[in-house]
Write an enzyme that holds these catalytic residues in place. Structure first.
Site, short mmCIF file in Angstrom:
data_model
loop_
_atom_site.label_atom_id
_atom_site.label_comp_id
_atom_site.label_asym_id
_atom_site.label_seq_id
_atom_site.Cartn_x
_atom_site.Cartn_y
_atom_site.Cartn_z
N ASN A 1 -89.01 -22.09 -30.22
CA ASN A 1 -89.19 -23.04 -29.12
C ASN A 1 -90.37 -22.55 -28.29
O ASN A 1 -90.24 -21.63 -27.48
CB ASN A 1 -87.92 -23.12 -28.27
CG ASN A 1 -88.02 -24.13 -27.14
OD1 ASN A 1 -89.07 -24.74 -26.93
ND2 ASN A 1 -86.96 -24.31 -26.39
N ARG B 1 -88.40 -26.65 -32.22
CA ARG B 1 -87.94 -27.64 -31.26
C ARG B 1 -89.15 -28.36 -30.68
O ARG B 1 -90.09 -27.74 -30.17
CB ARG B 1 -87.17 -26.97 -30.13
CG ARG B 1 -86.61 -27.96 -29.10
CD ARG B 1 -87.06 -27.62 -27.72
NE ARG B 1 -86.55 -28.57 -26.72
CZ ARG B 1 -86.73 -28.44 -25.42
NH1 ARG B 1 -87.38 -27.40 -24.93
NH2 ARG B 1 -86.27 -29.35 -24.59
N HIS C 1 -83.43 -33.97 -24.49
CA HIS C 1 -82.21 -33.16 -24.70
C HIS C 1 -81.37 -33.69 -25.85
O HIS C 1 -80.17 -33.41 -25.94
CB HIS C 1 -81.33 -33.12 -23.44
CG HIS C 1 -81.95 -32.41 -22.28
ND1 HIS C 1 -81.66 -32.72 -20.97
CD2 HIS C 1 -82.84 -31.39 -22.22
CE1 HIS C 1 -82.34 -31.93 -20.16
NE2 HIS C 1 -83.07 -31.11 -20.89
N ARG D 1 -87.25 -31.69 -10.34
CA ARG D 1 -87.64 -33.06 -10.64
C ARG D 1 -86.78 -34.04 -9.85
O ARG D 1 -85.58 -33.86 -9.70
CB ARG D 1 -87.50 -33.35 -12.13
CG ARG D 1 -88.57 -32.69 -12.98
CD ARG D 1 -88.31 -32.91 -14.45
NE ARG D 1 -88.10 -31.66 -15.15
CZ ARG D 1 -87.63 -31.55 -16.38
NH1 ARG D 1 -87.33 -32.63 -17.07
NH2 ARG D 1 -87.47 -30.37 -16.93
N GLU E 1 -78.20 -25.49 -29.10
CA GLU E 1 -79.32 -26.22 -29.67
C GLU E 1 -79.96 -25.48 -30.83
O GLU E 1 -80.40 -26.09 -31.80
CB GLU E 1 -80.36 -26.49 -28.58
CG GLU E 1 -79.87 -27.43 -27.49
CD GLU E 1 -80.82 -27.53 -26.31
OE1 GLU E 1 -81.62 -28.47 -26.28
OE2 GLU E 1 -80.74 -26.65 -25.42
#
Length: 397
Positions: A9, A90, A179, A240, A383
Site C-alpha cells: 500500500n 491497494r 474503502h 475532511r 484489508e
C-alpha cells in the site's frame, strides 16, 4: 501454487507492506517505510525476530522497496520471487474501468495513472509504488485491487449526481465510493458470523477511522455508499468535512477570496473533527468532553448526527437490515462512538448493550442485546488479507 502474497500500500511518502499466507490467513510480517523523500526516513518491520526500527534516508520508492527487501533478508521471514504467488497492490481509484482485480501490465499501469485526476492524493503514489515493486520483483505477477471495485454494483440512482449529464459524462463525474476492500471483507465476514451466505443478508457497514465511510450492502453487493467522486463526501472525518452545501465554496471564494487550492486544502486537511474542535484523536476529544469542553461536545454530537443520518437513510434504502457492523480504528476501539452513533434508533430495532459494547474489540463481537431485531457487531477489518485473497484468486484463475 504458493499461497504467499506480498501486499503493498504505497502513499506519497510511505510504503506499507504485509506478507500474508492466504492458506493460513496469517500475517508473517508487516511493516512501514515512512518519510520517503525527506531528510530522514523512519522504518518499522515486525517479523519472526520481533520489531525492528530504523532511521535512515529513503530518497524514493525504489530505495524504499530496497529497504523492505533488506529487512526481510536480515530479520525474516526469508522472501524471494520463487516463494511469492503474487504482489497485491491497494489502489484507491479504479474509476469505471475496473470492476474487479487486474493483473498489472504497462497498459493497466497507464490506466491507473490516468485516473489520478479522480484521486490526486493517492493514485500517483500507487503508481510510484507499483513501479518500484515491479522492479524489485520482475518475475512475480502484480495485481491491482481497487477500493472502488466493490461499489461498481451501485445502481444508477445511487451513483448519479443531479448535474448536467453531458458534462458529467465528459469528466467522469459520478459516485465511485472508497474503502471498498474493507466493506467487502467486513460485510462478508458479518454474514459468516451470522451463519449465512452473503447473498442472504443485508448489512450496513460503518468503517470509522481517520477516513470514514458507510455502505449499504444488499445480498453481498454494495448498493449505496457515503463517499462520492472522491473520499471527501459523506461522514465527518478526522480532517475532511464530509457532506457540505457546495455553495459554501462559492461563498468563501467570493467573500474570503479563497482560491481553489485553498478550498481544497480547507475541506480535505483542515475540516472534520480538526476544524470543529482541534482534535483528530478521539481519545483526546473524549478527554476534552469529560473536562467540560462544550466545543468538543458539540463536535462529537455533529459526528454522531451524521452517522445516525446515514444509518437511517440506508435502512430505508435496504428495506430491512440484518446487521450493522462497526470496523476500522475508531469503530473497533471506541465504545463511546459506537453507542452514540446508534443512540435513539431503538424503534428501528437497533440498540447497543452497554456491557457487551464496553472496551476495545480485537475479535468479532456482538454488542446488541439478545433478541435484537438488528444484530450490531464489531468486526475488525483485514484489508490486507482481502487484497491477498483476491490477488491469489486472480493469478490462479
Amino acid at each position: 501454487m504458493n499461497s504467499l502474497v506480498l501486499v503493498i500500500n504505497s502513499g506519497s511518502s510511505s510504503i506499507k507492506y504485509q506478507l500474508v499466507d492466504v492458506g493460513t490467513e496469517e500475517a508473517l510480517a508487516t511493516g512501514i517505510v515512512e518519510r520517503i523523500g525527506l531528510e530522514m526516513g523512519k522504518i518499522k518491520h515486525e517479523g519472526p525476530d520481533g520489531t525492528t526500527v530504523l532511521e535512515q534516508p529513503v530518497p524514493d520508492h525504489d530505495a524504499g522497496m530496497a529497504v523492505v527487501l533488506s529487512l526481510f533478508e536480515k530479520h525474516g521471514p526469508h522472501i524471494d520471487e520463487s516463494l511469492l504467488a503474487a504482489v497485491g497492490h491497494r489502489i484507491v481509484q479504479g474509476g469505471s474501468i475496473f470492476a474487479g482485480p487486474a493483473v498489472i501490465d504497462d497498459t493497466v499501469l497507464a490506466q491507473i495513472s490516468d485516473l489520478s485526476s479522480l484521486a490526486p492524493l493517492h493514485n500517483p503514489a500507487h503508481v510510484s509504488g507499483i513501479k518500484a515493486a515491479r522492479h524489485a520483483f520482475p518475475t512475480v505477477p502484480h495485481v491491482a485491487i481497487f477500493d472502488t471495485s466493490f461499489h461498481q454494483t451501485l445502481p444508477p440512482a445511487a451513483y448519479t449526481y443531479a448535474i448536467d449529464r453531458e458534462l458529467a459524462a465528459k469528466y467522469a463525474i459520478r459516485r465511485y465510493g472508497a474503502h471498498g476492500t474493507s466493506h467487502l471483507y467486513v460485510s462478508h465476514k458479518t454474514a459468516a458470523l451470522l451463519g449465512k451466505d452473503p447473498s442472504e443478508v443485508n448489512v450496513i457497514v460503518l468503517h470509522l477511522g481517520n477516513g470514514a465511510s458507510a455502505t449499504a450492502v444488499r445480498a453481498g453487493k454494495s448498493v449505496e455508499t457515503s463517499m462520492g467522486l472522491t473520499p471527501l463526501e459523506g461522514l465527518v472525518m478526522g480532517t475532511r468535512s464530509g457532506d457540505i452545501d457546495p455553495a459554501v465554496l462559492f461563498h468563501l471564494s467570493r467573500q474570503a477570496g479563497m482560491t481553489t487550492d485553498e478550498l481544497d486544502d480547507l475541506l480535505n486537511r483542515r475540516s472534520g473533527m480538526l476544524g470543529l474542535c482541534g482534535y483528530t484523536d478521539m481519545r483526546d476529544l473524549h478527554d476534552a468532553v469529560a473536562a467540560g469542553d462544550e466545543v468538543a461536545r458539540t463536535a462529537l454530537e455533529v459526528y454522531f448526527h451524521r452517522i445516525k443520518g446515514y444509518v437511517g437513510n440506508y435502512y430505508a434504502q435496504l428495506g430491512h437490515v440484518d446487521a450493522i457492523a462497526f470496523t476500522a480504528g475508531i469503530g473497533e476501539n471506541d465504545d463511546v462512538v459506537r453507542a452514540g452513533a446508534l443512540a435513539g434508533l431503538e424503534r428501528l430495532g437497533i440498540s447497543v448493550d452497554p456491557e457487551r459494547n464496553a472496551g476495545r474489540k480485537k475479535q468479532p463481537t456482538v454488542i446488541s442485546p439478545d433478541g435484537a431485531e438488528v444484530t450490531v457487531m464489531v468486526v475488525p477489518t483485514n484489508e490486507e488479507l482481502e487484497i491477498a485473497r483476491q490477488s491469489l484468486e486472480t493469478v490462479s484463475a
